[in-house]
Write an enzyme that holds these catalytic residues in place. Structure first.
Site, PDB file in Angstrom:
ATOM      1  N   SER A   1       0.800  -1.218   0.000  1.00 50.34           N
ATOM      2  CA  SER A   1       0.000   0.000   0.000  1.00 50.34           C
ATOM      3  C   SER A   1       0.833   1.269   0.000  1.00 50.34           C
ATOM      4  O   SER A   1       0.823   2.049   0.953  1.00 50.34           O
ATOM      5  CB  SER A   1      -0.948  -0.037   1.183  1.00 50.34           C
ATOM      6  OG  SER A   1      -1.675  -1.235   1.109  1.00 50.34           O
TER       7      SER A   1
ATOM      8  N   ARG B   1       7.119   6.260  -4.700  1.00 52.65           N
ATOM      9  CA  ARG B   1       7.700   6.886  -3.509  1.00 52.65           C
ATOM     10  C   ARG B   1       7.166   6.170  -2.282  1.00 52.65           C
ATOM     11  O   ARG B   1       6.134   5.503  -2.339  1.00 52.65           O
ATOM     12  CB  ARG B   1       7.337   8.378  -3.430  1.00 52.65           C
ATOM     13  CG  ARG B   1       5.842   8.622  -3.338  1.00 52.65           C
ATOM     14  CD  ARG B   1       5.471  10.101  -3.271  1.00 52.65           C
ATOM     15  NE  ARG B   1       4.030  10.242  -3.115  1.00 52.65           N
ATOM     16  CZ  ARG B   1       3.158  10.152  -4.103  1.00 52.65           C
ATOM     17  NH1 ARG B   1       3.580   9.951  -5.329  1.00 52.65           N
ATOM     18  NH2 ARG B   1       1.866  10.268  -3.879  1.00 52.65           N
TER      19      ARG B   1
ATOM     20  N   ASP C   1      -4.262  -1.956  -1.113  1.00 50.84           N
ATOM     21  CA  ASP C   1      -5.244  -2.366  -0.082  1.00 50.84           C
ATOM     22  C   ASP C   1      -6.650  -1.831  -0.353  1.00 50.84           C
ATOM     23  O   ASP C   1      -7.637  -2.498  -0.041  1.00 50.84           O
ATOM     24  CB  ASP C   1      -4.774  -2.017   1.339  1.00 50.84           C
ATOM     25  CG  ASP C   1      -4.419  -0.560   1.530  1.00 50.84           C
ATOM     26  OD1 ASP C   1      -4.471   0.204   0.548  1.00 50.84           O
ATOM     27  OD2 ASP C   1      -4.078  -0.174   2.659  1.00 50.84           O
TER      28      ASP C   1
HETATM   29 MG    MG Z   1      -5.215  -2.035   6.556  1.00 51.80          MG
END
Ligand code: MG
Ligand code: ADP
Length: 460
Positions: free
Chosen positions: A141, A156, A194
């Site tokens: 994520s 990044r 995510d």
């Molecule tokens: Mg989470």
């Protein structure tokens, strides 16, 4: 002594009125468009190469690894069809050293955690060859430029990670290399954000999967992914080709309005930004997500102490010493003496008895900061809903059916009335209020487990 007038004035700085909400939505829409055209002025709007949303009938055993928040999570998911699943999982911490160390150390650590997990939960099936190669959905994520379903270049780091040598590299390859080095029967089949996992998990368990349009996270960070018309993804020719009319787009809305055109910017927000290692970026996230709200509370509380000529609380003297969980405890304590809050401060922060005025200040600030976060969240959600429904004419809304949103993250789950504040704010935005279809939303847990497994299941 804390004066109510000072406390109320500081808390008042976190109010966000309906007009501000509407300008945020307008800007959000234009940053979405700019991102889809990749003209450098908007959000990243990353095509995810996920074009098939689950039907609820998917089956099989898959692995999932989640890196990108407070913990590293390894799990295996057995999809049973009919919107049902079972899951085993194991969570471990990620140390500051790993977050700021070398590429090899981080990905080797993940591979070793997968090995430990397989030993604990799948040793027999692997020994009997009941399971041969396991497909893994890697929930990573951070902003990546996705090139295909299992290739993505890290753009990044965010959320306190900083391993410069990883930027520009394919994170699936980095993980697969370390997995192969220790000879695990695992194939990194899908790179998953995510939020996309949240969207997938919500779809899978929704009795009418076609209504789910957005997955949104309010945890350590914040982000959203939604279903977009493939043809609108002007910036990416590869994404425009392929089966089906739509593709999930990862907005990376944490980076919305970095130039602070419409976002509120109090002195407390400014001080927080100075304390981060990525000043000037992720400005939306810094006003919304769990990683930052505790720190905003600390800064605002200390400002009140200063104005009321009180010494700073020792527990509040160091940056990042306050966790956002404190805001949930404070905002939900409805007792007149705020005993629950005092107990929590004593147990978690070794704070002695505080005068009721001080406790009240923590409660008032916590409520104000959490509510502002939810109202900002609503601006982003509204932007996506308006964008999603814009090709439809008003008369079509009836046939459009419900618009369903999957939420995940500790803030959405535990901050009192977070969802309620979002709903209330959505009603203040005329373009959303006028949608005659029903907006439904709810917590979709396990996005990075079930969602990642679902995406891995669609790969060949
Ligand atoms: Mg989470
Ligand atoms: P992640 O984002 O790592 O997947 P979570 O959704 O649990 O995990 O979010 C973790 C963040 O939520 C942390 O920043 C933490 O400070 C915050 N948090 C933890 N517990 C609570 C709570 N009860 N209320 C509000 N925020 C919380």
């Amino acid at each position: 002594m804390f004066e109510d007038s000072v406390v109320n004035q500081v808390a008042g700085e976190f109010e966000l009125d309906a007009a501000q909400l509407r300008s945020l939505v307008d800007l959000f829409l234009s940053e979405m468009d700019a991102g889809l055209q990749n003209n450098g002025k908007g959000m990243a709007m990353i095509p995810t190469f996920v074009s098939n949303l689950p039907t609820g009938d998917e089956q099989g055993t898959f692995l999932a690894v989640d890196l990108g928040g407070t913990n590293l999570r390894v799990c295996s998911v057995k999809l049973l069809g009919n919107g049902k699943y079972s899951m085993e999982q194991r969570k471990v911490g990620v140390s500051q050293e790993l977050m700021n160390g070398s590429c090899e150390e981080l990905f080797k650590y993940i591979a070793l955690q997968i090995r430990t997990f397989l030993d604990l939960h799948h040793r027999d099936e692997l020994a009997s060859q009941e399971l041969t190669v396991l497909k893994l959905g890697f929930t990573f994520s951070f902003p990546v430029e996705q090139l295909s379903i299992n290739e993505g270049i890290l753009l990044r780091w965010t959320k306190g990670f900083n391993i410069p040598e990883a930027v520009g590299k394919d994170v699936c390859k980095l993980l697969q290399t370390q997995i192969d080095n220790i000879s695990l029967p695992v194939k990194v089949a899908a790179l998953v954000n995510d939020t996309v996992g949240t969207l997938m998990a919500r779809c899978y368990t929704n009795p009418d999967p076609s209504t789910t349009v957005l997955g949104a996270i309010f945890g350590t960070g914040t982000n959203g992914a939604y279903v977009e018309n493939r043809a609108k993804i002007q910036a990416c020719p590869a994404a425009r080709k392929g089966d089906g009319p739509s593709m999930v787009v990862n907005t990376e809305w944490g980076g919305f309005d970095n130039s602070l055109t419409a976002l509120p910017d109090t002195a407390y927000d400014q001080e927080l930004d100075r304390l981060t290692n990525n000043s000037g970026s992720q400005m939306f996230e810094k006003r919304v997500s769990g990683m930052f709200l505790g720190e905003i509370l600390r800064i605002a509380y200390n400002a009140i102490s200063f104005r009321c000529k009180e010494a700073v609380l020792t527990a509040f003297s160091e940056p990042w010493s306050v966790d956002t969980a404190l805001l949930s405890v404070a905002a939900s304590d409805g007792s007149s003496e705020l005993e629950e809050l005092q107990r929590f401060l004593t147990n978690q922060y070794a704070v002695g008895r505080l005068p009721i005025e001080n406790l009240r200040a923590i409660k008032v600030l916590s409520t104000a900061i959490g509510k502002r976060s939810a109202r900002l969240a609503a601006a982003a959600i509204a932007g996506v809903l308006i964008k999603y429904t814009s090709p439809f004419k008003k008369d079509d809304f009836v046939s459009l059916g419900d618009l369903d949103i999957g939420l995940d993250g500790s803030l959405a789950e535990f901050f009192p009335n977070y969802e309620g504040y979002i709903r209330e704010s959505l009603k203040e935005i005329p373009a959303v209020a006028s949608l005659s279809c029903r907006i439904t939303m709810g917590i979709a847990k396990d996005g990075s487990g079930v969602g990642a497994a679902l995406i891995a299941s669609t790969t060949v």
